[in-house]
Design a protein around this motif. Sequence first.
Motif, PDB file in Angstrom:
ATOM      1  N   LEU A  38      -9.547   8.331  -3.190  1.00  8.12           N
ATOM      2  CA  LEU A  38      -8.801   7.113  -2.862  1.00  8.12           C
ATOM      3  C   LEU A  38      -7.896   6.773  -4.036  1.00  8.12           C
ATOM      4  CD1 LEU A  38     -11.575   4.899  -1.234  1.00  8.12           C
ATOM      5  CD2 LEU A  38      -9.917   6.394  -0.118  1.00  8.12           C
ATOM      6  N   ASP A  39      -6.833   7.548  -4.189  1.00  6.30           N
ATOM      7  CA  ASP A  39      -5.980   7.313  -5.345  1.00  6.30           C
ATOM      8  C   ASP A  39      -4.565   6.898  -4.996  1.00  6.30           C
ATOM      9  OD1 ASP A  39      -5.280   9.763  -4.342  1.00  6.30           O
ATOM     10  OD2 ASP A  39      -5.358  10.817  -6.247  1.00  6.30           O
ATOM     11  N   VAL A  40      -4.240   6.769  -3.727  1.00  5.06           N
ATOM     12  CA  VAL A  40      -2.887   6.379  -3.338  1.00  5.06           C
ATOM     13  C   VAL A  40      -2.973   5.278  -2.287  1.00  5.06           C
ATOM     14  CG1 VAL A  40      -0.673   7.203  -2.472  1.00  5.06           C
ATOM     15  CG2 VAL A  40      -2.132   8.737  -3.773  1.00  5.06           C
ATOM     16  N   PRO A  41      -2.973   4.023  -2.707  1.00  5.13           N
ATOM     17  CA  PRO A  41      -3.097   2.937  -1.732  1.00  5.13           C
ATOM     18  C   PRO A  41      -1.805   2.713  -0.945  1.00  5.13           C
ATOM     19  CG  PRO A  41      -2.797   2.040  -3.910  1.00  5.13           C
ATOM     20  CD  PRO A  41      -2.918   3.539  -4.076  1.00  5.13           C
ATOM     21  N   TYR A  42      -1.945   2.369   0.324  1.00  2.00           N
ATOM     22  CA  TYR A  42      -0.807   1.946   1.132  1.00  2.00           C
ATOM     23  C   TYR A  42      -0.667   0.445   0.954  1.00  2.00           C
ATOM     24  CZ  TYR A  42       0.941   5.870   3.751  1.00  2.00           C
ATOM     25  OH  TYR A  42       1.570   7.018   4.105  1.00  2.00           O
ATOM     26  N   VAL A  56      -5.410  -0.881   0.522  1.00  2.00           N
ATOM     27  CA  VAL A  56      -5.453  -0.430   1.907  1.00  2.00           C
ATOM     28  C   VAL A  56      -5.052   1.038   1.974  1.00  2.00           C
ATOM     29  CG1 VAL A  56      -4.531  -0.794   4.227  1.00  2.00           C
ATOM     30  CG2 VAL A  56      -4.902  -2.755   2.709  1.00  2.00           C
ATOM     31  N   PHE A  57      -5.840   1.830   2.680  1.00  3.85           N
ATOM     32  CA  PHE A  57      -5.599   3.254   2.862  1.00  3.85           C
ATOM     33  C   PHE A  57      -5.595   3.548   4.354  1.00  3.85           C
ATOM     34  CE2 PHE A  57      -7.889   2.433  -0.996  1.00  3.85           C
ATOM     35  CZ  PHE A  57      -7.260   3.197  -1.953  1.00  3.85           C
ATOM     36  N   THR A  58      -4.680   4.384   4.808  1.00  3.18           N
ATOM     37  CA  THR A  58      -4.676   4.815   6.198  1.00  3.18           C
ATOM     38  C   THR A  58      -4.682   6.341   6.218  1.00  3.18           C
ATOM     39  OG1 THR A  58      -2.265   4.737   6.338  1.00  3.18           O
ATOM     40  CG2 THR A  58      -3.450   2.773   7.040  1.00  3.18           C
ATOM     41  N   PHE A  59      -5.372   6.884   7.224  1.00  2.00           N
ATOM     42  CA  PHE A  59      -5.435   8.328   7.359  1.00  2.00           C
ATOM     43  C   PHE A  59      -5.808   8.677   8.793  1.00  2.00           C
ATOM     44  CE2 PHE A  59      -9.398   6.622   5.857  1.00  2.00           C
ATOM     45  CZ  PHE A  59     -10.376   7.232   6.628  1.00  2.00           C
ATOM     46  N   GLU A  60      -5.429   9.885   9.219  1.00  2.00           N
ATOM     47  CA  GLU A  60      -5.800  10.401  10.526  1.00  2.00           C
ATOM     48  C   GLU A  60      -6.907  11.413  10.369  1.00  2.00           C
ATOM     49  OE1 GLU A  60      -2.935  12.147  13.120  1.00  2.00           O
ATOM     50  OE2 GLU A  60      -1.949  10.230  13.461  1.00  2.00           O
ATOM     51  N   ASN A 182       2.441   5.896  -1.687  1.00  2.00           N
ATOM     52  CA  ASN A 182       2.652   5.813  -0.253  1.00  2.00           C
ATOM     53  C   ASN A 182       2.439   7.130   0.467  1.00  2.00           C
ATOM     54  OD1 ASN A 182       3.226   3.081  -0.418  1.00  2.00           O
ATOM     55  ND2 ASN A 182       5.366   3.475  -0.852  1.00  2.00           N
ATOM     56  N   GLU A 183       1.349   7.810   0.155  1.00  2.00           N
ATOM     57  CA  GLU A 183       0.951   9.015   0.865  1.00  2.00           C
ATOM     58  C   GLU A 183      -0.247   8.694   1.734  1.00  2.00           C
ATOM     59  OE1 GLU A 183      -0.121  12.084  -1.803  1.00  2.00           O
ATOM     60  OE2 GLU A 183       1.879  12.303  -2.625  1.00  2.00           O
ATOM     61  N   THR A 184      -0.429   9.477   2.795  1.00  2.00           N
ATOM     62  CA  THR A 184      -1.637   9.396   3.586  1.00  2.00           C
ATOM     63  C   THR A 184      -2.705  10.188   2.878  1.00  2.00           C
ATOM     64  OG1 THR A 184      -0.346   9.211   5.616  1.00  2.00           O
ATOM     65  CG2 THR A 184      -2.647   9.901   5.840  1.00  2.00           C
ATOM     66  N   ILE A 185      -3.937   9.705   2.875  1.00  2.00           N
ATOM     67  CA  ILE A 185      -5.042  10.401   2.226  1.00  2.00           C
ATOM     68  C   ILE A 185      -5.298  11.679   3.003  1.00  2.00           C
ATOM     69  CG2 ILE A 185      -7.500  10.310   1.670  1.00  2.00           C
ATOM     70  CD1 ILE A 185      -7.147   7.266   1.587  1.00  2.00           C
ATOM     71  N   PRO A 186      -5.307  12.838   2.338  1.00  2.00           N
ATOM     72  CA  PRO A 186      -5.551  14.089   3.070  1.00  2.00           C
ATOM     73  C   PRO A 186      -7.016  14.199   3.458  1.00  2.00           C
ATOM     74  CG  PRO A 186      -5.401  14.496   0.716  1.00  2.00           C
ATOM     75  CD  PRO A 186      -5.084  13.038   0.926  1.00  2.00           C
ATOM     76  N   PRO A 187      -7.285  14.826   4.624  1.00  2.00           N
ATOM     77  CA  PRO A 187      -8.680  15.020   5.005  1.00  2.00           C
ATOM     78  C   PRO A 187      -9.356  15.993   4.056  1.00  2.00           C
ATOM     79  CG  PRO A 187      -7.232  16.125   6.565  1.00  2.00           C
ATOM     80  CD  PRO A 187      -6.359  15.360   5.590  1.00  2.00           C
ATOM     81  N   ALA A 188     -10.663  15.822   3.869  1.00  2.00           N
ATOM     82  CA  ALA A 188     -11.415  16.693   2.953  1.00  2.00           C
ATOM     83  C   ALA A 188     -11.706  18.005   3.627  1.00  2.00           C
ATOM     84  CB  ALA A 188     -12.702  16.022   2.520  1.00  2.00           C
TER      85      ALA A 188
END
Length: 188
Positions: A38-42, A56-60, A182-188
């Motif tokens: 969690l290093d790039v908050p939206y 706030v973080f968003t991801f698919e 402003n990046e989406t968190i990548p899935p692990a």
Amino acid sequence: KVEYRLEVTTCDVRDAGTDADVAVTLHGYRGKIGPMALDVPYSSHKEPFQRGQKDVFTFEETDIGPVDRVDIGHNGKGASPAWMLDTVELTNRSSGETALFVCKAWLDQHRGDGATSRQLHATSAAPQDSATIKVGSSSSDVKPDVSTLTETPAMSAPTMVAGLDSGGAPKPYAAKSSTAENETIPPA
């Protein structure tokens, strides 16, 4: 795949913010997501996890159903790694289900119980007529219900416990760092 919104709020007390690498693993009825850095908050915050701040973080990711546990912690690195986590709120934006996990505890090797990670459990299932699971309270004078927390022993940096494997042994997490915004968190 569904879109998730994760809100992480740091307590509003002196020295509550951290500059350590933070990661989270989400556990649902149909699987888990993470660990995720969690290093790039939206949000408009250039530095996440500061005193009184909501990041706030968003991801698919794959739909894992209602989330009943959140593992969150940090690697203890940085000039000021101590962190006092207030709450974690997760919303499945497709279903509208929201889970609130209250911590209100230090994640620090030298404060509180010395743990740098927490397993926050939902204490009840979502009511049939509501899409919200509420755990504890967000009131600033409420102490965490320790029966909902399972301590994970603090690991020496740079290793962080991201959860437990199927045999119950701690799984280490190697933190990822990024300076992009402003990046989406990548899935692990």
